[in-house]
Structures are given as structure tokens and as C-alpha cells.
Design an enzyme around this catalytic site. Structure first.
Site, PDB file in Angstrom:
ATOM      1  N   ASP A  87      52.240 -11.180  70.837  1.00 48.06           N
ATOM      2  CA  ASP A  87      53.595 -12.057  70.613  1.00 48.06           C
ATOM      3  C   ASP A  87      53.690 -12.717  72.264  1.00 48.06           C
ATOM      4  O   ASP A  87      53.805 -12.099  72.945  1.00 48.06           O
ATOM      5  CB  ASP A  87      54.692 -11.292  70.293  1.00 48.06           C
ATOM      6  N   SER A  89      58.990 -17.237  67.182  1.00 53.11           N
ATOM      7  CA  SER A  89      58.113 -16.211  66.499  1.00 53.11           C
ATOM      8  C   SER A  89      58.289 -16.430  64.912  1.00 53.11           C
ATOM      9  O   SER A  89      57.333 -16.070  64.322  1.00 53.11           O
ATOM     10  CB  SER A  89      58.298 -15.060  67.083  1.00 53.11           C
TER      11      SER A  89
END
Length: 516
Positions: free
Chosen positions: A78, A128
Site C-alpha cells: 500500500d 486505496s
């Protein structure tokens, strides 16, 4: 690099090597100095040719084996943009006593690589929720929404009905494969949640996060959707009838325990260690509900529980190791009840999923790379990226390449920069020390036009310089402008890099990310 490009590269490397050997402009020089210089140059040619040849051989082996992979492991770092990969590679090498630049992370050596656009349908620089939805469904959508198409209105329950997207994890379930999700964030956080949940709002992690109107309209919180994934998927597919293959997610490990437990509830599991840690306001204990649904399953909440799991005899596992996110890798050993590393969770997860004969899909997120960047802490971001690479290596070591496809990528980048002209091998977390006119390292850090030293790593925006405490994710003041770092050890865990634009939190970057 595509196969065609690789062949072009190896041809170039071979030509250069041949020229160096047969038409060397230094060939008439007989001094030992020129011999050593010619050998040095040829070593670079040979290294390049060997590296490309290795990639071609690996690619050819894959191309010669037709058919689908039995197992797929998807790694998502991430916030692991290209600058993060580069800096983490150097840091990992330097921690092994090397200069760092020549080092390779585990996935650097994979035979195929490419780039991926990351924009959301409504944002140039993404979040995200939208990007991970795109990764696992193949469909781009808005920022802040999970598992639904871009026609949704964020935060509006009614608008999310009947526009749900199908994820790779759901397809694996339908195909009769085992499934798993591992993350260092809350398991209900946007990236892991996108594999199993459908929500017009990424922040609806438990019912207390949701507006009353959404609850009345029938929307379910993300934690609830994880525990009841099996019945919810069956309901969407065939109106609630039992599906012969769908049996729920087999391995779940991460943080976020509070979203599964009732607030101030006395029935919190003993392993939670805190009867008041739950956040739910509906009186439900989702961990108990999971144990009722899957009596063969094992629930764990700490390092001791993790160590006690016998992978050979375990077919279903739920591990929630922290009330919120799991610790940064550099701080993991400070957790009183202990937390397993991402590498350890990866190995154990693979071992458990291998008990299922039909194969598996496993999604693994190195989630705290992103959080450390948001806090302006390159130390923690890179440390977690190095551990992420170790987890990839663990997957390589514990699987058969003849039957397992491993994909490594990121959901988006960050505004981390690598700048200045530091000498080769200069500490990547350090201040810039350049070279003199002879090409040798200077004795002191370089100075900017304001007379102050500066670091190789910096952020375009964020909270800026800080060196107090060891928890970079806590709220702190925004420090704008340049700071005098002369007496500051910028390699320490508590150091936060300077930022050009003062903002409450460093932001994502909008450039492409790599796929390996």
C-alpha cells in the site's frame, strides 16, 4: 519489460560485450591501469548480459508451461510507489553492509514487470478504496467506495444497491478454491476490505461508523460482511441457496479487533485483554458469531496464539492481533502481547491454504508503508517495505513456481522524493554528502542556498520535520519551512523528513506504479 524489449536488451548487451572484447578503444594501451579499467567496464557488460539472459530463460520457462495457475498470491504494498521501492532497496542493501544501490529486493528479480495507471474515476490522484477495487475486480471506480461501480454516490446506501462488482476472491470461492486475506492494517481497512466487501463508504468499518439512515436502508458494516461473507456471496449469486463450493474465507489475519467486538462488552474474548476495547454499538460479538459458523476454525489474538497454530492440522484461521492497525515492523516487538511479522503470517497462511487440494487465492497487503508515508516517516515506510519484500521471498520459498503465480504491485504511490547528488553508498536516510571535483566523497554534508544541510529523502507535502517520540502516526504539529539539521541524526526512527507544502497529512502520489 516485455519479452520483445528483453530480447532487444540482451542483443544490445551482447553487442557491447563483443565490442569491448574485439574492438576495445583501450586495446592499444598496455599499462596495468588500462587493463584494470577494461576489465571493470567488461564486468558491467557481462553483468547486464547475464541479468537479461536470466530473465529471458525464466520467461521462456513460464511461456512453455501453458494453462492456468493452481494458486495465486497477490501482494499489494500500500503506497509502495517506485521511489519507495528504490529507497527501500538501497536501505535493505545498506543494512547488510553494502552500498545499497546495487542490491535487489525479492521481486526486483521477477522475470516480468510493467506499469499500471492508478487514477480513480473521479480523482487524478487516487485513494486505496477505489484502486484496490480496480485491482481485484478489473473495474475502476470512485475514491472512497469499495466493491461497487462508479455510479454510486459516496455515503449513500441506496445508491450502492445492485451495482456490486465481483472480486477475484469471490471468483476463487465459486471455483472451489481456498481463499485468504492478510494485512498489517485493520482487516476492515480499505485495501483488504475491497476483496470481500461492498460499501459506498470505506469508513463504515463497524456499525458505530455508520449513519442511522444507512443501517435502516439495509447496508451492512464491513466487519459484518467479512464474518458473513459466505452467506452474503451466496445470496448475491443465487438468492440464498447453498452453493456447493462457497465455504467462506479460510485464512484471515490482520488488525482491527475493535470492529468485531461490542463496546464495553464483558463477553470480549480473553485474548483481547481489554473488555472495553470493542467499538460496536449493536451488542454483537462477531468473533463469537464466526466461531459458531465455523466450529472447526481457530481464533487467535497474539503472538503466543500464532505460535501455537499447527498449520498442518488447521484448515480455517481468524487472527486479529491488534485493536487497530498492527505495529510498524520497526516497533512490532514493543507490542505487549506480541504480533507476528508479515513474513511469518505469509508462511503460515500458505501452509494452511496448502491443506486444500483445489488450490488457493491469497491476498497479502503491506499496509503500513502507506501510513508511515502519511506521517512523513520514511524510516518506518522503508522498514515496512523491506519486510514486505521479505514476505514476498517467503512466498517464493514456500511455493512451487510450476503451480503458483505470484504478483507484486501497489495501489498507488506517495510524494516521497529522492533528490540531491549524494555520493554512492551515502545512507539513504541521511543528509546529502556529495562528491568533490575529483569524484570522491566530500567530508561534510552539502548545503542548500539557505546555508542549511538537507536530506536525500523528502516529501512534497505533509507535516514536515519532527524528531520527538517514536510514534509517527500520532497527531502532531505541522512544521513548515526549512529546519537546521546540522546536529540532527536523520537516520533515527523518530526523525520525520521536511516537507515542501505544509499539510495535515502527506498525500498520495498520482504517478504509475509497478507490477512484478
Amino acid at each position: 519489460m516485455g519479452t520483445q524489449t528483453r530480447y532487444q536488451a540482451v542483443v544490445l548487451a551482447t553487442v557491447l560485450l563483443g565490442l569491448a572484447a574485439s574492438n576495445d578503444p583501450l586495446a592499444d594501451q598496455t599499462a596495468d591501469h588500462w587493463d584494470s579499467q577494461r576489465a571493470l567496464a567488461q564486468s558491467w557488460y557481462r553483468a547486464g548480459a547475464e541479468r537479461v539472459a536470466q530473465s529471458i530463460t525464466a520467461a521462456a520457462a513460464i511461456n512453455n508451461k501453458r494453462g492456468a495457475a493452481k494458486n495465486i498470491i497477490l501482494f499489494v504494498g500500500d503506497g509502495m510507489g517506485v521511489s519507495t521501492v528504490t529507497a527501500a532497496r538501497i536501505l535493505a542493501g545498506q543494512r547488510q553492509g553494502r552500498s545499497g544501490e546495487e542490491y535487489n529486493l525479492s521481486f526486483d528479480t521477477f522475470p516480468f514487470s510493467g506499469l499500471s495507471k492508478t487514477y480513480n474515476t473521479n480523482q487524478q490522484t487516487p485513494d486505496s478504496a477505489g484502486t484496490m477495487t480496480a485491482i481485484v475486480t478489473g473495474v475502476k471506480t470512485k475514491a472512497g467506495v469499495i466493491g461497487v461501480s462508479e455510479t454510486v454516490t459516496r455515503g449513500d446506501c441506496a445508491s450502492a444497491q445492485h451495482i456490486e462488482l465481483t472480486t477475484a476472491l469471490e471468483l476463487a470461492e465459486v471455483a472451489g478454491k481456498a481463499t485468504g486475506i492478510i494485512s498489517t492494517t485493520r482487516i476492515t481497512h480499505a485495501t483488504p476490505a475491497a476483496t470481500y466487501a461492498k460499501s459506498p463508504e470505506r469508513n463504515w468499518e463497524d456499525n458505530s461508523d455508520m449513519p442511522v439512515a444507512a443501517l435502516r436502508a439495509g447496508c451492512k458494516d464491513i466487519a459484518d460482511q467479512l464474518i458473513h461473507f459466505e452467506s452474503l456471496l451466496e445470496s448475491r449469486l443465487n438468492r440464498g441457496a447453498d452453493h456447493p463450493n462457497i465455504d467462506g474465507i479460510d485464512v484471515v489475519m490482520g488488525g482491527g479487533r475493535r470492529h468485531f467486538l461490542s463496546k464495553n462488552s464483558a463477553d470480549n474474548p480473553e485474548a483481547a485483554r481489554n473488555a472495553a476495547e470493542g467499538a460496536r454499538t449493536d451488542g454483537r460479538n462477531l468473533i463469537s458469531e464466526w466461531q459458531t459458523l465455523y466450529p472447526e476454525g481457530k481464533f487467535i489474538a497474539d503472538q503466543a496464539g500464532f505460535d501455537a497454530i499447527d498449520a498442518a492440522s488447521t484448515t480455517r484461521l481468524l487472527g486479529l492481533f491488534n485493536t487497530s492497525h498492527m505495529r510498524y515492523e520497526a516497533e512490532r516487538r514493543n507490542e505487549p502481547s506480541g504480533e507476528p511479522s508479515l513474513s511469518a503470517m505469509t508462511t503460515k497462511g500458505i501452509d494452511i491454504l496448502n491443506n486444500h487440494a483445489q488450490g488457493f487465492l491469497l491476498v497479502i497487503e503491506g499496509g503500513r508503508i502507506d501510513h508511515a508515508h502519511h506521517a512523513g516517516s520514511a524510516f518506518n515506510a522503508l522498514s515496512d517495505a523491506v519486510e514486505f519484500a521479505s514476505a514476498v521471498q517467503a512466498a517464493v520459498d514456500n511455493t512451487d513456481p510450476e503451480e503458483t503465480l505470484i504478483i507484486v504491485t501497489a495501489d498507488h504511490s506517495h510524494v516521497l522524493t529522492i533528490a540531491g547528488y549524494p555520493t554512492r553508498g551515502n545512507p539513504i536516510l541521511g543528509k546529502v554528502i556529495g562528491n568533490n571535483s575529483k569524484g570522491d566523497p566530500n567530508q561534510s554534508p552539502a548545503r542548500a542556498k539557505d546555508g542549511l544541510p538537507y536530506t536525500t529523502l523528502g516529501y512534497t507535502n505533509g507535516q514536515g520535520f519532527q524528531q520527538v517520540g517514536t510514534k509517527p502516526n500520532v497527531s502532531r504539529r505541522v512544521t513548515s519551512g526549512r529546519q537546521d539539521l546540522t546536529e540532527v541524526d536523520t537516520t533515527q526512527p523518530s526523525f520525520h523528513q521536511e516537507a515542501l507544502v505544509p499539510t495535515a497529512s502527506e498525500t498520495h502520489g498520482g504517478e504509475d506504479v509497478a507490477i512484478y
